[in-house]
Write an enzyme that holds these catalytic residues in place. Structure first.
Site, short mmCIF file in Angstrom:
data_model
loop_
_atom_site.label_atom_id
_atom_site.label_comp_id
_atom_site.label_asym_id
_atom_site.label_seq_id
_atom_site.Cartn_x
_atom_site.Cartn_y
_atom_site.Cartn_z
N SER A 9 81.99 3.20 36.81
CA SER A 9 80.56 2.94 36.86
C SER A 9 80.31 1.49 36.48
O SER A 9 80.57 1.08 35.34
CB SER A 9 79.81 3.85 35.88
OG SER A 9 78.51 3.33 35.69
N HIS A 34 81.01 3.50 41.45
CA HIS A 34 79.81 4.26 41.09
C HIS A 34 78.69 3.27 40.72
O HIS A 34 78.87 2.41 39.86
CB HIS A 34 80.13 5.19 39.92
CG HIS A 34 79.02 6.13 39.56
ND1 HIS A 34 78.74 7.27 40.28
CD2 HIS A 34 78.11 6.10 38.55
CE1 HIS A 34 77.72 7.91 39.71
NE2 HIS A 34 77.31 7.21 38.67
N ASP A 36 74.89 2.85 39.52
CA ASP A 36 73.80 3.56 38.84
C ASP A 36 72.46 2.85 39.03
O ASP A 36 72.29 1.71 38.61
CB ASP A 36 74.09 3.65 37.34
CG ASP A 36 75.15 4.70 37.03
OD1 ASP A 36 75.00 5.84 37.50
OD2 ASP A 36 76.12 4.36 36.33
N MET A 38 68.55 2.86 38.16
CA MET A 38 67.56 3.40 37.22
C MET A 38 66.24 2.65 37.36
O MET A 38 66.25 1.43 37.56
CB MET A 38 68.08 3.24 35.79
CG MET A 38 69.46 3.85 35.57
SD MET A 38 69.96 3.70 33.86
CE MET A 38 71.65 4.34 33.97
N HIS A 67 74.20 6.52 42.65
CA HIS A 67 73.59 7.56 41.82
C HIS A 67 72.14 7.14 41.55
O HIS A 67 71.89 6.25 40.74
CB HIS A 67 74.40 7.69 40.52
CG HIS A 67 73.82 8.65 39.53
ND1 HIS A 67 74.27 8.73 38.23
CD2 HIS A 67 72.81 9.57 39.63
CE1 HIS A 67 73.57 9.65 37.58
NE2 HIS A 67 72.68 10.16 38.40
N MET A 69 68.73 7.43 39.98
CA MET A 69 67.94 8.00 38.87
C MET A 69 66.56 7.39 39.01
O MET A 69 66.15 6.53 38.22
CB MET A 69 68.60 7.65 37.53
CG MET A 69 69.89 8.42 37.29
SD MET A 69 70.97 7.67 36.05
CE MET A 69 71.86 6.51 37.07
N MET A 138 76.03 16.01 35.32
CA MET A 138 75.87 15.03 34.24
C MET A 138 76.36 15.64 32.94
O MET A 138 75.94 16.74 32.55
CB MET A 138 74.39 14.64 34.07
CG MET A 138 73.77 13.88 35.22
SD MET A 138 74.59 12.34 35.65
CE MET A 138 74.44 11.39 34.14
N ASP A 180 79.89 12.95 35.33
CA ASP A 180 79.41 11.62 34.96
C ASP A 180 78.89 11.64 33.53
O ASP A 180 77.91 12.32 33.23
CB ASP A 180 78.29 11.22 35.94
CG ASP A 180 77.79 9.80 35.74
OD1 ASP A 180 78.35 9.06 34.90
OD2 ASP A 180 76.82 9.43 36.44
C1 DX5 Z 1 74.41 7.38 32.92
C2 DX5 Z 1 75.12 6.93 34.17
C3 DX5 Z 1 76.58 6.92 34.04
C4 DX5 Z 1 77.13 5.96 33.02
C5 DX5 Z 1 78.41 6.53 32.50
O1 DX5 Z 1 73.08 7.60 33.22
O2 DX5 Z 1 74.78 7.77 35.24
O3 DX5 Z 1 77.18 6.66 35.31
O4 DX5 Z 1 77.37 4.68 33.51
O5 DX5 Z 1 78.87 5.72 31.48
P1 DX5 Z 1 79.94 6.24 30.44
O6 DX5 Z 1 81.20 6.52 31.22
O7 DX5 Z 1 80.10 5.08 29.51
O8 DX5 Z 1 79.38 7.45 29.79
ZN ZN Z 2 75.94 7.63 37.14
#
Ligand code: DX5
Ligand code: ZN
Length: 225
Positions: A9, A34, A36, A38, A67, A69, A138, A180
């Protein structure tokens, strides 16, 4: 059992050197990147959008696993399909029309995934599992890297695994089961045993120094090598 995929990620990468960081983890054996997304609305954090995905794309020789969010989902899902995503996953609570969002992602030429927060029940799979390419469980509450793995995710992974296997046996459809949050070298074996085949790891990889060594250690532990 399907081949194990490790998905670093980039949330935990050095954002001032994102292209270099992506190339480094790919050279270290990453199977996916990956990504992310947000929006400070669906989750209390703000990260990167389709323009960054497009900029990163020439540096990335593996599929980009987006991903989302975000709420609403549809506009950004289409934008990420155009920006070079290979897989786009979203949270069912964030879409008003889940079946339509899945179709939109497929129409954009991408694989579609549905993401389950720690307290979100798998019942959302009931009428769409046979249209999905990925189920993402998750194991932390979404929004931040570096949180601790929530053990109940193991039970949910096992339930999701049996549902996926039943669909695959009936239709031949390949559906990946991704996890994840809080995935580390010392817990990935039990996560794999619960049924996951695709492992997101942020802080474990980017916080650990030698990317190649950590990715190899994650893979070895996940496959029981
Ligand atoms: C959290 C993200 C994850 C995050 C995971 O909302 O979706 O992808 O980056 O990070 P670690 O592996 O540090 O928990
Ligand atoms: Zn993620």
């Amino acid at each position: 059992m399907k081949t194990c995929q490790i998905a670093p990620s980039i949330l935990s990468a050095d954002f001032s050197r994102l292209g270099d960081e992506a190339r480094a983890v790919i050279a270290g054996g990453a199977d996916l990147i990956h990504f992310d997304v947000m929006d400070n609305h669906y989750v209390p954090n703000l990260t990167i959008g389709p323009m960054v995905c497009e900029a990163l794309k020439p540096h990335v020789s593996v599929p980009i696993d987006v991903h989302l969010m975000v709420r609403p989902v549809d506009r950004l899902a289409s934008d990420f399909a155009k920006a070079g995503a290979a897989i786009i996953s979203f949270h069912p609570e964030a879409s008003d029309h889940i079946d339509r969002t899945i179709a939109l992602i497929h129409d954009g030429g991408c694989k579609a995934g549905l993401v389950f927060n720690p307290a979100t029940p798998l019942v959302w799979l009931d009428h769409v599992l046979d249209k999905l390419d990925l189920v993402l469980i998750m194991s932390v509450n979404p929004g931040f890297g570096g949180q601790s793995f929530i053990p109940e995710a193991l039970n949910k992974l096992a339930l999701a695994r049996s549902r996926i296997d039943a669909i695959t046996a009936r239709t031949g459809r390949e559906i990946r089961l991704e996890v994840d949050g809080g995935v580390k070298v010392d817990n990935i074996a039990s996560i794999a045993k619960a049924g996951a085949d695709t492992f997101v790891a942020g802080s474990a990889i980017f916080g650990g120094g030698d990317y190649k060594k950590i990715i190899a250690a994650l893979r070895a532990a996940a496959t029981g090598a």
